[in-house]
Write a protein that holds these residues in place. Structure first.
Motif, PDB file in Angstrom:
ATOM      1  N   ASN A   1     -39.912 -10.129   3.106  1.00  0.00           N
ATOM      2  CA  ASN A   1     -41.270 -10.140   2.570  1.00  0.00           C
ATOM      3  C   ASN A   1     -41.683  -8.786   1.998  1.00  0.00           C
ATOM      4  N   ASN A   2     -40.912  -7.750   2.267  1.00  0.00           N
ATOM      5  CA  ASN A   2     -41.179  -6.422   1.724  1.00  0.00           C
ATOM      6  C   ASN A   2     -40.390  -6.260   0.432  1.00  0.00           C
ATOM      7  N   LYS A   3     -40.831  -5.339  -0.392  1.00  0.00           N
ATOM      8  CA  LYS A   3     -40.163  -5.085  -1.666  1.00  0.00           C
ATOM      9  C   LYS A   3     -39.878  -3.600  -1.804  1.00  0.00           C
ATOM     10  N   ILE A   4     -38.762  -3.280  -2.439  1.00  0.00           N
ATOM     11  CA  ILE A   4     -38.439  -1.897  -2.782  1.00  0.00           C
ATOM     12  C   ILE A   4     -38.275  -1.845  -4.291  1.00  0.00           C
ATOM     13  N   PHE A   5     -39.030  -0.935  -4.917  1.00  0.00           N
ATOM     14  CA  PHE A   5     -38.917  -0.690  -6.352  1.00  0.00           C
ATOM     15  C   PHE A   5     -38.447   0.731  -6.547  1.00  0.00           C
TER      16      PHE A   5
ATOM     17  N   VAL B   1     -45.403  -3.216   1.056  1.00  0.00           N
ATOM     18  CA  VAL B   1     -45.550  -4.002   2.287  1.00  0.00           C
ATOM     19  C   VAL B   1     -46.934  -4.635   2.299  1.00  0.00           C
ATOM     20  N   CYS B   2     -46.984  -5.950   2.497  1.00  0.00           N
ATOM     21  CA  CYS B   2     -48.274  -6.642   2.615  1.00  0.00           C
ATOM     22  C   CYS B   2     -48.957  -6.259   3.924  1.00  0.00           C
ATOM     23  N   ASP B   3     -50.266  -6.398   3.939  1.00  0.00           N
ATOM     24  CA  ASP B   3     -51.064  -6.040   5.112  1.00  0.00           C
ATOM     25  C   ASP B   3     -50.585  -6.756   6.370  1.00  0.00           C
ATOM     26  N   SER B   4     -50.166  -7.993   6.241  1.00  0.00           N
ATOM     27  CA  SER B   4     -49.725  -8.767   7.408  1.00  0.00           C
ATOM     28  C   SER B   4     -48.353  -8.334   7.921  1.00  0.00           C
TER      29      SER B   4
ATOM     30  N   THR C   1     -47.335  -4.876   8.123  1.00  0.00           N
ATOM     31  CA  THR C   1     -47.304  -3.423   8.334  1.00  0.00           C
ATOM     32  C   THR C   1     -46.479  -3.019   9.558  1.00  0.00           C
ATOM     33  N   HIS C   2     -46.289  -3.924  10.501  1.00  0.00           N
ATOM     34  CA  HIS C   2     -45.485  -3.609  11.686  1.00  0.00           C
ATOM     35  C   HIS C   2     -44.024  -3.312  11.331  1.00  0.00           C
ATOM     36  N   THR C   3     -43.585  -3.699  10.127  1.00  0.00           N
ATOM     37  CA  THR C   3     -42.196  -3.472   9.713  1.00  0.00           C
ATOM     38  C   THR C   3     -41.976  -2.087   9.094  1.00  0.00           C
ATOM     39  N   ILE C   4     -43.041  -1.355   8.826  1.00  0.00           N
ATOM     40  CA  ILE C   4     -42.923  -0.078   8.121  1.00  0.00           C
ATOM     41  C   ILE C   4     -42.013   0.922   8.835  1.00  0.00           C
ATOM     42  N   PRO C   5     -42.174   1.163  10.140  1.00  0.00           N
ATOM     43  CA  PRO C   5     -41.274   2.140  10.779  1.00  0.00           C
ATOM     44  C   PRO C   5     -39.794   1.796  10.620  1.00  0.00           C
TER      45      PRO C   5
END
Length: 84
Positions: free
Chosen positions: A19-23, A33-36, A38-42
């Protein structure tokens, strides 16, 4: 490393969570990263840092920024990662 070399070198950099994207643009990397999610950021930042190490690059945290965008009541979190 020049922009073209970076893009060729960074072609295998993918986010952990689908669900995340890298450009990638020139020598910059953007983690979206979508607001829902954000726990995946670290984990995503750790993944990018490990990828950079494997490619003889370094995640420059002093040049990395976090930007929160809000469009039509939907929040997006944009992580700007600076690699050297």
């Amino acid at each position: 490393m020049g922009p073209v070399a970076y893009l060729l070198n960074a072609s295998d950099l993918r986010p952990i969570d689908q669900n995340n994207k890298i450009f990638k643009y020139a020598d910059d990397t953007y983690l979206i990263v979508c607001d829902s999610n954000t726990h995946t950021i670290p984990k995503e930042l750790q993944h990018i840092s490990e990828w950079a190490t494997r490619h003889n690059l370094k995640l420059n945290q002093a040049k990395s920024k976090e930007i929160v965008l809000s469009l039509h009541k939907t929040r997006f979190l944009l992580q700007l990662a600076s690699l050297e």
